[in-house]
Design a protein around this motif. Structure first.
Motif, short mmCIF file in Angstrom:
data_model
loop_
_atom_site.label_atom_id
_atom_site.label_comp_id
_atom_site.label_asym_id
_atom_site.label_seq_id
_atom_site.Cartn_x
_atom_site.Cartn_y
_atom_site.Cartn_z
N ASN A 147 -41.00 5.32 -33.38
CA ASN A 147 -40.52 5.81 -34.71
C ASN A 147 -40.09 7.08 -34.41
O ASN A 147 -38.78 7.49 -34.94
CB ASN A 147 -41.50 5.91 -35.59
CG ASN A 147 -41.98 4.61 -36.23
OD1 ASN A 147 -41.26 3.55 -35.86
ND2 ASN A 147 -43.40 4.49 -36.71
N ARG A 148 -40.58 7.99 -33.41
CA ARG A 148 -39.79 9.01 -32.93
C ARG A 148 -38.73 9.32 -32.46
O ARG A 148 -37.68 9.91 -32.77
CB ARG A 148 -40.83 10.07 -32.05
CG ARG A 148 -41.99 10.61 -32.63
CD ARG A 148 -42.82 11.42 -31.75
NE ARG A 148 -44.12 11.73 -32.41
CZ ARG A 148 -45.12 11.67 -31.63
NH1 ARG A 148 -45.34 11.40 -30.26
NH2 ARG A 148 -46.53 12.21 -32.22
N ILE A 149 -38.34 7.99 -31.75
CA ILE A 149 -37.16 7.62 -31.06
C ILE A 149 -36.06 7.39 -32.16
O ILE A 149 -34.92 7.83 -32.17
CB ILE A 149 -37.05 6.42 -29.99
CG1 ILE A 149 -37.91 7.37 -28.72
CG2 ILE A 149 -35.71 6.20 -29.49
CD1 ILE A 149 -38.19 6.14 -27.85
N LEU A 185 -42.95 1.51 -41.22
CA LEU A 185 -42.19 2.67 -41.35
C LEU A 185 -40.83 2.36 -40.17
O LEU A 185 -39.77 2.54 -40.62
CB LEU A 185 -42.68 3.85 -40.89
CG LEU A 185 -42.02 5.14 -40.70
CD1 LEU A 185 -41.21 5.50 -42.14
CD2 LEU A 185 -42.75 6.38 -40.02
N GLY A 186 -41.14 1.93 -39.00
CA GLY A 186 -40.17 1.51 -38.24
C GLY A 186 -39.35 0.36 -38.52
O GLY A 186 -37.98 0.68 -38.26
N LYS A 187 -39.77 -0.56 -39.12
CA LYS A 187 -38.82 -1.72 -39.76
C LYS A 187 -37.82 -1.07 -40.77
O LYS A 187 -36.70 -1.54 -40.96
CB LYS A 187 -39.70 -2.65 -40.41
CG LYS A 187 -40.44 -3.61 -39.37
CD LYS A 187 -41.36 -4.57 -40.16
CE LYS A 187 -42.33 -5.34 -39.33
NZ LYS A 187 -43.39 -6.13 -39.98
N PHE A 188 -38.26 -0.08 -41.48
CA PHE A 188 -37.64 0.63 -42.48
C PHE A 188 -36.45 1.60 -41.84
O PHE A 188 -35.37 1.47 -42.24
CB PHE A 188 -38.25 1.46 -43.47
CG PHE A 188 -37.25 2.22 -44.37
CD1 PHE A 188 -36.54 1.69 -45.29
CD2 PHE A 188 -37.57 3.48 -44.20
CE1 PHE A 188 -36.08 2.49 -46.13
CE2 PHE A 188 -36.87 4.48 -44.92
CZ PHE A 188 -35.81 3.91 -45.79
N ILE A 207 -40.07 -0.71 -27.13
CA ILE A 207 -41.05 0.27 -26.82
C ILE A 207 -42.23 -0.21 -28.10
O ILE A 207 -43.31 -0.39 -27.87
CB ILE A 207 -40.80 1.70 -27.02
CG1 ILE A 207 -40.11 2.16 -25.78
CG2 ILE A 207 -42.17 2.52 -27.21
CD1 ILE A 207 -39.83 3.69 -25.91
N ALA A 208 -41.79 -0.32 -29.26
CA ALA A 208 -42.69 -0.86 -30.38
C ALA A 208 -43.11 -2.20 -30.19
O ALA A 208 -44.44 -2.40 -30.13
CB ALA A 208 -41.83 -0.76 -31.66
N ASP A 245 -30.90 2.66 -29.74
CA ASP A 245 -31.15 1.40 -30.76
C ASP A 245 -32.10 0.41 -30.37
O ASP A 245 -32.98 0.16 -30.88
CB ASP A 245 -29.78 0.93 -31.19
CG ASP A 245 -29.87 -0.10 -32.44
OD1 ASP A 245 -30.88 -0.18 -32.95
OD2 ASP A 245 -29.02 -1.27 -32.48
N GLY A 246 -31.86 -0.24 -29.00
CA GLY A 246 -32.49 -1.10 -28.52
C GLY A 246 -33.81 -0.57 -27.96
O GLY A 246 -34.88 -1.34 -27.72
#
Length: 191
Positions: free
Chosen positions: A5-7, A72-75, A62-63, A56-57
């Motif tokens: 999420n930081r990335i 949150l990451g999916k959003f 990493i996730a 992007d990838g």
């Protein structure tokens, strides 16, 4: 907040940096290679754009690898992609490197697919990114980078790669939109 999420957030924060270097009135100088003239602003914007796009990838990888996929990451991930691409394309219209109708088609497709995903989500369904959607994103990234750099390095060999990339971007964007709607028409039919 996890690393993935930081990335993704870093990609979002790089959007204004790209815009600054593309649209700032002050030019940090120009350089010429053969017949191609480019400002340092354009080069810096293109490099920052490529850096942001290359994450992007990475965030998704990493996730998944660390099993830290979050809502949150999916959003944030698709939002970051749309912000980076849309802001860059709108800036290129301002710079008169791409026609407005092209950008309208691309952004309209993004709204349409996002709307389809929202309808599906309201029904408890998830529409995952398709192969065509991923291809579309990478074609857009290549086209935008080449447009930012005045068709470098293809200008030297007389290949209008920037024009080819624009048409490829439009056609693949339209096809991927059609693909999403044709594969998920049941979402609309029963809504």
């Amino acid at each position: 907040m996890n690393l993935a999420n930081r990335i993704t957030l870093a990609r979002i924060f790089l959007v204004p940096v790209v815009m600054f270097f593309l649209l700032v009135e002050y030019k940090f100088g120009t350089f010429t290679i053969g017949t191609l003239t480019m400002t340092y602003n354009e080069l810096i914007a293109a490099l920052v754009f490529i850096l942001a796009a290359s994450t992007d990838g990475l965030d998704g990888y990493i996730a998944r690898k660390r099993k830290i996929v979050t809502n949150l990451g999916k959003f944030l991930d698709p939002l970051a992609d749309k912000l980076l691409v849309s802001a860059s394309l709108i800036s290129l219209v301002e710079m008169q490197r791409i026609e407005a109708w092209v950008v309208i088609v691309i952004i309209s497709r993004e709204f349409a697919v996002t709307g389809l995903r929202m309808i599906a989500a309201a029904e408890g369904k998830v529409i995952a990114a398709s192969a065509w959607g991923k291809i579309k994103t990478w074609v857009q990234i290549v086209a935008i980078a080449v447009l930012m750099m005045n068709n470098f390095p293809f200008e030297f060999v007389g290949i209008p790669f920037d024009k080819i990339a624009i048409w490829a971007m439009v056609l693949i964007t339209l096809w991927s939109g059609y693909d999403y709607f044709s594969k998920n028409r049941n979402v609309i039919q029963y809504s």
